[in-house]
Motif scaffolding. Structure first.
Motif, PDB file in Angstrom:
ATOM      1  N   ILE A  28       0.739  -1.084  -0.021  1.00 56.94           N
ATOM      2  CA  ILE A  28      -0.012   0.069  -0.131  1.00 56.94           C
ATOM      3  C   ILE A  28       0.861   1.388  -0.136  1.00 56.94           C
ATOM      4  O   ILE A  28       0.540   2.112  -0.630  1.00 56.94           O
ATOM      5  N   ALA A  29       2.006   1.207   0.740  1.00 58.99           N
ATOM      6  CA  ALA A  29       2.992   2.277   0.866  1.00 58.99           C
ATOM      7  C   ALA A  29       3.632   2.689  -0.738  1.00 58.99           C
ATOM      8  O   ALA A  29       3.643   3.622  -1.149  1.00 58.99           O
ATOM      9  N   VAL A  30       3.860   1.295  -1.167  1.00 52.38           N
ATOM     10  CA  VAL A  30       4.451   1.748  -2.589  1.00 52.38           C
ATOM     11  C   VAL A  30       3.369   2.134  -3.712  1.00 52.38           C
ATOM     12  O   VAL A  30       3.662   2.951  -4.465  1.00 52.38           O
ATOM     13  N   LEU A  31       2.110   1.471  -3.309  1.00 49.66           N
ATOM     14  CA  LEU A  31       1.263   2.023  -4.295  1.00 49.66           C
ATOM     15  C   LEU A  31       0.768   3.741  -4.252  1.00 49.66           C
ATOM     16  O   LEU A  31       0.657   4.237  -5.393  1.00 49.66           O
ATOM     17  N   HIS A  32       0.912   3.969  -2.954  1.00 55.26           N
ATOM     18  CA  HIS A  32       0.608   5.390  -2.739  1.00 55.26           C
ATOM     19  C   HIS A  32       1.723   6.184  -3.399  1.00 55.26           C
ATOM     20  O   HIS A  32       1.612   7.226  -4.052  1.00 55.26           O
ATOM     21  N   ASP A  33       2.998   5.847  -3.263  1.00 54.39           N
ATOM     22  CA  ASP A  33       4.070   6.524  -3.870  1.00 54.39           C
ATOM     23  C   ASP A  33       3.837   6.437  -5.409  1.00 54.39           C
ATOM     24  O   ASP A  33       4.194   7.735  -6.089  1.00 54.39           O
ATOM     25  N   ILE A  34       3.317   5.529  -6.033  1.00 53.31           N
ATOM     26  CA  ILE A  34       3.335   5.373  -7.344  1.00 53.31           C
ATOM     27  C   ILE A  34       2.397   6.346  -7.792  1.00 53.31           C
ATOM     28  O   ILE A  34       2.556   7.008  -8.891  1.00 53.31           O
ATOM     29  N   VAL A  35       1.095   6.474  -6.944  1.00 54.07           N
ATOM     30  CA  VAL A  35       0.121   7.304  -7.403  1.00 54.07           C
ATOM     31  C   VAL A  35       0.437   8.803  -7.378  1.00 54.07           C
ATOM     32  O   VAL A  35       0.172   9.581  -8.161  1.00 54.07           O
ATOM     33  N   ILE A  36       1.328   9.103  -6.289  1.00 54.43           N
ATOM     34  CA  ILE A  36       2.093  10.307  -6.129  1.00 54.43           C
ATOM     35  C   ILE A  36       2.865  10.963  -7.432  1.00 54.43           C
ATOM     36  O   ILE A  36       2.626  11.981  -7.799  1.00 54.43           O
ATOM     37  N   GLU A  37       3.817   9.886  -7.384  1.00 54.32           N
ATOM     38  CA  GLU A  37       4.693  10.196  -8.617  1.00 54.32           C
ATOM     39  C   GLU A  37       4.004  10.292 -10.133  1.00 54.32           C
ATOM     40  O   GLU A  37       4.625  11.158 -11.019  1.00 54.32           O
ATOM     41  N   ARG A  38       3.286   9.401 -10.437  1.00 56.28           N
ATOM     42  CA  ARG A  38       2.574   9.439 -11.629  1.00 56.28           C
ATOM     43  C   ARG A  38       0.899   9.724 -11.661  1.00 56.28           C
ATOM     44  O   ARG A  38       0.227   8.521 -11.803  1.00 56.28           O
ATOM     45  N   ALA A  39       0.611  10.639 -11.276  1.00 61.84           N
ATOM     46  CA  ALA A  39      -0.592  10.965 -11.045  1.00 61.84           C
ATOM     47  C   ALA A  39      -1.677  10.963 -12.179  1.00 61.84           C
ATOM     48  O   ALA A  39      -2.784  10.453 -12.248  1.00 61.84           O
ATOM     49  N   GLN A  40      -1.171  11.090 -13.397  1.00 65.04           N
ATOM     50  CA  GLN A  40      -1.962  10.933 -14.715  1.00 65.04           C
ATOM     51  C   GLN A  40      -1.965   9.527 -15.392  1.00 65.04           C
ATOM     52  O   GLN A  40      -2.344   9.133 -16.325  1.00 65.04           O
ATOM     53  N   SER A  42      -2.697   5.600 -16.079  1.00 63.75           N
ATOM     54  CA  SER A  42      -3.783   4.642 -15.987  1.00 63.75           C
ATOM     55  C   SER A  42      -3.626   3.642 -14.863  1.00 63.75           C
ATOM     56  O   SER A  42      -2.652   3.550 -14.481  1.00 63.75           O
ATOM     57  N   LEU A  43      -4.854   2.992 -14.653  1.00 64.16           N
ATOM     58  CA  LEU A  43      -4.786   2.002 -13.668  1.00 64.16           C
ATOM     59  C   LEU A  43      -4.037   1.046 -13.980  1.00 64.16           C
ATOM     60  O   LEU A  43      -3.230   0.187 -13.347  1.00 64.16           O
ATOM     61  N   GLN A  44      -3.796   0.508 -15.368  1.00 62.15           N
ATOM     62  CA  GLN A  44      -2.952  -0.399 -15.681  1.00 62.15           C
ATOM     63  C   GLN A  44      -1.583  -0.059 -15.788  1.00 62.15           C
ATOM     64  O   GLN A  44      -0.604  -0.998 -15.481  1.00 62.15           O
ATOM     65  N   GLU A  45      -1.377   1.016 -16.107  1.00 56.03           N
ATOM     66  CA  GLU A  45       0.223   1.677 -15.926  1.00 56.03           C
ATOM     67  C   GLU A  45       0.580   1.483 -14.528  1.00 56.03           C
ATOM     68  O   GLU A  45       1.914   1.114 -14.228  1.00 56.03           O
ATOM     69  N   ILE A  46      -0.365   1.846 -13.530  1.00 58.14           N
ATOM     70  CA  ILE A  46       0.160   2.099 -12.081  1.00 58.14           C
ATOM     71  C   ILE A  46       0.077   0.127 -11.638  1.00 58.14           C
ATOM     72  O   ILE A  46       1.226  -0.162 -10.965  1.00 58.14           O
ATOM     73  N   ALA A  47      -0.739  -0.541 -12.334  1.00 58.75           N
ATOM     74  CA  ALA A  47      -0.431  -2.081 -12.088  1.00 58.75           C
ATOM     75  C   ALA A  47       0.935  -2.613 -12.560  1.00 58.75           C
ATOM     76  O   ALA A  47       1.566  -3.487 -11.852  1.00 58.75           O
ATOM     77  N   ASP A  48       1.316  -2.254 -13.529  1.00 59.43           N
ATOM     78  CA  ASP A  48       2.523  -2.545 -14.269  1.00 59.43           C
ATOM     79  C   ASP A  48       3.694  -2.182 -13.397  1.00 59.43           C
ATOM     80  O   ASP A  48       4.885  -2.849 -13.190  1.00 59.43           O
ATOM     81  N   GLU A  49       3.643  -0.886 -12.877  1.00 61.18           N
ATOM     82  CA  GLU A  49       4.709  -0.376 -12.014  1.00 61.18           C
ATOM     83  C   GLU A  49       4.673  -0.958 -10.751  1.00 61.18           C
ATOM     84  O   GLU A  49       5.656  -0.942 -10.199  1.00 61.18           O
ATOM     85  N   LEU A  50       3.748  -1.333 -10.142  1.00 65.56           N
ATOM     86  CA  LEU A  50       3.729  -2.025  -8.796  1.00 65.56           C
ATOM     87  C   LEU A  50       4.284  -3.338  -9.069  1.00 65.56           C
ATOM     88  O   LEU A  50       4.835  -3.822  -8.264  1.00 65.56           O
ATOM     89  N   HIS A  52       6.427  -4.185 -11.271  1.00 62.35           N
ATOM     90  CA  HIS A  52       7.767  -3.793 -11.687  1.00 62.35           C
ATOM     91  C   HIS A  52       8.632  -3.661 -10.090  1.00 62.35           C
ATOM     92  O   HIS A  52       9.901  -4.185  -9.973  1.00 62.35           O
ATOM     93  N   ARG A  53       7.980  -2.785  -9.102  1.00 60.53           N
ATOM     94  CA  ARG A  53       8.621  -2.470  -7.981  1.00 60.53           C
ATOM     95  C   ARG A  53       8.478  -3.432  -6.872  1.00 60.53           C
ATOM     96  O   ARG A  53       9.576  -3.783  -6.054  1.00 60.53           O
ATOM     97  N   CYS A  54       7.441  -4.416  -6.850  1.00 60.20           N
ATOM     98  CA  CYS A  54       7.141  -5.024  -5.566  1.00 60.20           C
ATOM     99  C   CYS A  54       6.930  -6.719  -6.151  1.00 60.20           C
ATOM    100  O   CYS A  54       6.710  -7.403  -5.365  1.00 60.20           O
ATOM    101  N   ALA A  55       7.025  -7.004  -7.456  1.00 59.01           N
ATOM    102  CA  ALA A  55       6.700  -8.140  -7.970  1.00 59.01           C
ATOM    103  C   ALA A  55       5.269  -8.756  -7.505  1.00 59.01           C
ATOM    104  O   ALA A  55       5.005  -9.792  -7.242  1.00 59.01           O
TER     105      ALA A  55
END
Length: 113
Positions: A28-40, A42-50, A52-55
């Motif tokens: 949840i902490a990593v998800l919050h960081d991703i959303v702050i860094e990449r506010a625009q 998409s949900l799929q891009e957020i899922a891919d970044e999550l 990448h960072r947390c497996a």
């Protein structure tokens, strides 16, 4: 199906059914960081970044649900205003040249007589 009985203090068995939560507090902490860094993003891009960072592989609906629980509101970006056409720029579409000239009172060669 096992349920918790508060009156006797017993815990449900491991076969209580249902899935274990995919998100842990560190996710949840990593998800919050991703959303702050990449506010625009998409949900799929957020899922891919999550992933990448947390497996951690989760679907967009799960991310949407977690963001809703965290009271994170994602808003669409406001659209820009329509640009005014520069003088001399080519114009497409219906113009005065396309309009018919008025023919009174009939559009044929017949007359009242």
């Amino acid at each position: 199906m096992a349920t918790t009985h508060p009156q006797d203090g017993t815990e449900p068995s491991s076969s209580a059914g249902g899935r274990l939560p995919a998100f842990k507090s560190e996710h949840i902490a990593v998800l919050h960081d991703i959303v702050i860094e990449r506010a625009q993003a998409s949900l799929q891009e957020i899922a891919d970044e999550l992933h990448h960072r947390c497996a951690l592989r989760v679907c967009a609906a799960t991310i949407r649900r977690v963001l809703r629980v965290l009271d994170v509101v994602r808003r669409k970006q406001l659209r820009g205003t329509v640009a005014v056409r520069a003088e001399g720029a080519k114009r497409y579409g219906y113009t005065a040249a396309h309009r018919r000239k008025a023919i009174y009172p009939y559009s044929t060669n017949l007359t009242d007589a």
